[in-house]
Scaffold this active site. Sequence first.
Site, short mmCIF file in Angstrom:
data_model
loop_
_atom_site.label_atom_id
_atom_site.label_comp_id
_atom_site.label_asym_id
_atom_site.label_seq_id
_atom_site.Cartn_x
_atom_site.Cartn_y
_atom_site.Cartn_z
N GLY A 11 -2.05 -45.04 3.92
CA GLY A 11 -1.64 -43.70 3.48
C GLY A 11 -1.91 -42.68 4.57
O GLY A 11 -2.27 -41.53 4.28
N ASP A 62 3.86 -51.82 1.53
CA ASP A 62 3.39 -51.47 0.18
C ASP A 62 2.01 -52.11 -0.01
O ASP A 62 1.90 -53.33 -0.08
CB ASP A 62 4.39 -52.00 -0.85
CG ASP A 62 3.96 -51.68 -2.28
OD1 ASP A 62 2.89 -51.05 -2.47
OD2 ASP A 62 4.69 -52.08 -3.20
N VAL A 63 0.98 -51.28 -0.11
CA VAL A 63 -0.38 -51.82 -0.23
C VAL A 63 -0.56 -52.67 -1.49
O VAL A 63 -1.49 -53.47 -1.57
CB VAL A 63 -1.46 -50.71 -0.19
CG1 VAL A 63 -1.40 -49.91 1.10
CG2 VAL A 63 -1.37 -49.80 -1.40
N ASN A 89 -7.08 -45.52 1.91
CA ASN A 89 -6.83 -44.15 1.45
C ASN A 89 -5.55 -44.03 0.62
O ASN A 89 -5.42 -43.10 -0.17
CB ASN A 89 -6.76 -43.23 2.68
CG ASN A 89 -6.14 -41.89 2.36
OD1 ASN A 89 -6.79 -41.00 1.83
ND2 ASN A 89 -4.84 -41.73 2.65
N SER A 141 -12.56 -41.01 -6.02
CA SER A 141 -12.26 -39.65 -6.51
C SER A 141 -13.36 -39.26 -7.50
O SER A 141 -13.95 -40.13 -8.14
CB SER A 141 -10.91 -39.64 -7.23
OG SER A 141 -10.76 -38.46 -7.99
N TYR A 154 -5.66 -43.42 -13.47
CA TYR A 154 -6.19 -43.01 -12.17
C TYR A 154 -7.72 -43.09 -12.16
O TYR A 154 -8.33 -43.61 -11.21
CB TYR A 154 -5.72 -41.57 -11.88
CG TYR A 154 -6.10 -41.04 -10.52
CD1 TYR A 154 -5.39 -41.41 -9.38
CD2 TYR A 154 -7.16 -40.14 -10.37
CE1 TYR A 154 -5.73 -40.90 -8.12
CE2 TYR A 154 -7.49 -39.62 -9.13
CZ TYR A 154 -6.78 -40.01 -8.01
OH TYR A 154 -7.11 -39.49 -6.77
N ALA A 156 -9.63 -44.95 -14.01
CA ALA A 156 -10.02 -46.38 -14.04
C ALA A 156 -9.88 -46.99 -12.64
O ALA A 156 -10.76 -47.72 -12.17
CB ALA A 156 -9.16 -47.14 -15.04
N LYS A 158 -10.05 -45.48 -9.77
CA LYS A 158 -11.01 -44.91 -8.81
C LYS A 158 -12.44 -45.33 -9.15
O LYS A 158 -13.29 -45.43 -8.25
CB LYS A 158 -10.87 -43.38 -8.76
CG LYS A 158 -9.52 -42.92 -8.19
CD LYS A 158 -9.34 -43.40 -6.75
CE LYS A 158 -8.13 -42.81 -6.06
NZ LYS A 158 -7.99 -43.29 -4.68
N ILE A 187 -8.49 -31.47 -3.43
CA ILE A 187 -8.14 -31.29 -2.02
C ILE A 187 -6.67 -30.87 -1.98
O ILE A 187 -5.83 -31.45 -2.68
CB ILE A 187 -8.33 -32.61 -1.23
CG1 ILE A 187 -9.73 -33.21 -1.46
CG2 ILE A 187 -8.04 -32.38 0.26
CD1 ILE A 187 -10.90 -32.39 -0.98
P1 NAP Z 1 -0.68 -37.76 -0.78
O1 NAP Z 1 -0.62 -36.50 0.00
O2 NAP Z 1 0.17 -37.91 -1.98
O3 NAP Z 1 -0.41 -38.99 0.24
C1 NAP Z 1 -0.41 -40.29 -0.25
C2 NAP Z 1 -0.35 -41.25 0.91
O4 NAP Z 1 -0.44 -42.60 0.40
C3 NAP Z 1 0.93 -41.17 1.69
O5 NAP Z 1 0.62 -41.43 3.05
C4 NAP Z 1 1.78 -42.31 1.12
O6 NAP Z 1 2.74 -42.82 2.04
C5 NAP Z 1 0.68 -43.34 0.87
N1 NAP Z 1 1.03 -44.33 -0.17
C6 NAP Z 1 1.26 -44.11 -1.49
N2 NAP Z 1 1.56 -45.28 -2.11
C7 NAP Z 1 1.52 -46.25 -1.17
C8 NAP Z 1 1.78 -47.64 -1.18
N3 NAP Z 1 2.10 -48.29 -2.31
N4 NAP Z 1 1.67 -48.34 -0.01
C9 NAP Z 1 1.34 -47.69 1.15
N5 NAP Z 1 1.09 -46.37 1.22
C10 NAP Z 1 1.19 -45.66 0.07
O7 NAP Z 1 -2.18 -38.04 -1.28
P2 NAP Z 1 -3.58 -37.40 -0.85
O8 NAP Z 1 -3.85 -36.25 -1.73
O9 NAP Z 1 -3.66 -37.25 0.60
O10 NAP Z 1 -4.58 -38.58 -1.34
C11 NAP Z 1 -5.10 -39.56 -0.47
C12 NAP Z 1 -6.15 -40.35 -1.23
O11 NAP Z 1 -7.19 -39.47 -1.67
C13 NAP Z 1 -5.63 -41.04 -2.48
O12 NAP Z 1 -6.27 -42.28 -2.66
C14 NAP Z 1 -6.04 -40.09 -3.60
O13 NAP Z 1 -6.16 -40.75 -4.84
C15 NAP Z 1 -7.38 -39.61 -3.07
N6 NAP Z 1 -7.82 -38.36 -3.64
C16 NAP Z 1 -7.08 -37.22 -3.49
C17 NAP Z 1 -7.56 -36.03 -4.04
C18 NAP Z 1 -6.81 -34.74 -3.89
O14 NAP Z 1 -7.24 -33.75 -4.50
N7 NAP Z 1 -5.73 -34.67 -3.13
C19 NAP Z 1 -8.75 -36.01 -4.76
C20 NAP Z 1 -9.46 -37.20 -4.88
C21 NAP Z 1 -8.99 -38.35 -4.32
P3 NAP Z 1 4.22 -42.12 2.20
O15 NAP Z 1 3.98 -40.83 2.95
O16 NAP Z 1 5.00 -43.09 3.01
O17 NAP Z 1 4.74 -41.87 0.83
#
Ligand code: NAP
Length: 246
Positions: A11, A62-63, A89, A141, A154, A156, A158, A187
């Site tokens: 990601g 695809d992870v 990530n 998370s 989600y 579950a 995390k 974030i």
């Molecule tokens: P985001 O902006 O939506 O980006 C998601 C990333 O994951 C993108 O690079 C996407 O690739 C990739 N991805 C999604 N599904 C995938 C798959 N099946 N195979 C490979 N890559 C995949 O998300 P983010 O907010 O940066 O979140 C990153 C991590 O932090 C996640 O695990 C999320 O649960 C966690 N998190 C986020 C927050 C928050 O507030 N944002 C809070 C807690 C935890 P593409 O660009 O190619 O689509």
Amino acid sequence: MLKDQTAIVTGGSRGIGRAICLELARQGADIALVYAGNTAAAEETAEACRALGVKAQCYQCDVADFEAVKAVVAQIKADFGGVQILVNNAGVTRDGLLAAMKQSDFDAVIDTNLKGAFHFIRHVTPIMMRARFGRIVNISSVSGLMGNAGQANYSASKAGVIGLTKATARELAARNVTCNAVAPGFIATDMTRALVEKNQDAITASIPLGRVGAPEDVAQAVSFLVSPAAAYITGEVLRVDGGMAM
Ligand code: NAP
């Protein structure tokens, strides 16, 4: 500090993963960036890493696909020669109340967020064990710590990532492979943009530090956990949430 090390960041194309790629590159690590479909964003991030003087390459994968992950890890090992750092990530949300949640929405989130982390750990750790060195960070998370209404799938996934982190830490400690989790709060990324825009005041009121986090706040924590300074830390869950879940 991370010179001569290769980091896989899943990601890595956008949001938190992009900030992690850039921070690890700033520390001197070569970057293998795994993404789902957004090739333009992935290439832009890789180019920004290369501008920092490291090698960076993108891998569409695809992870959630066990065999595809196996193949991509083999390709990365061939391209870079080894893997010292793994940051799981990649993540998705499919929010909805339990009473109406579709099985497919539950499965999709578990398959990407939890099984995706397992797939990379499963295929990368043989390389790390042989080298008797590895640093793994899984992005969990605060939803996995506290539970969040409307996010049963989600939360579950995390919470599962935390169990996976601790079991991995125990199994691989003897091989000098550490495994830790980072649990971000709110974030500012594509994942949260709509929610944060709609509920700005309520969200900031729930955060003791009074602001939504930046992707760089999470990247700094990841950078610490893979650095020599954190060599004696394993099985830890580090919240990066402005105090939200304490
Ligand atoms: P985001 O902006 O939506 O980006 C998601 C990333 O994951 C993108 O690079 C996407 O690739 C990739 N991805 C999604 N599904 C995938 C798959 N099946 N195979 C490979 N890559 C995949 O998300 P983010 O907010 O940066 O979140 C990153 C991590 O932090 C996640 O695990 C999320 O649960 C966690 N998190 C986020 C927050 C928050 O507030 N944002 C809070 C807690 C935890 P593409 O660009 O190619 O689509």
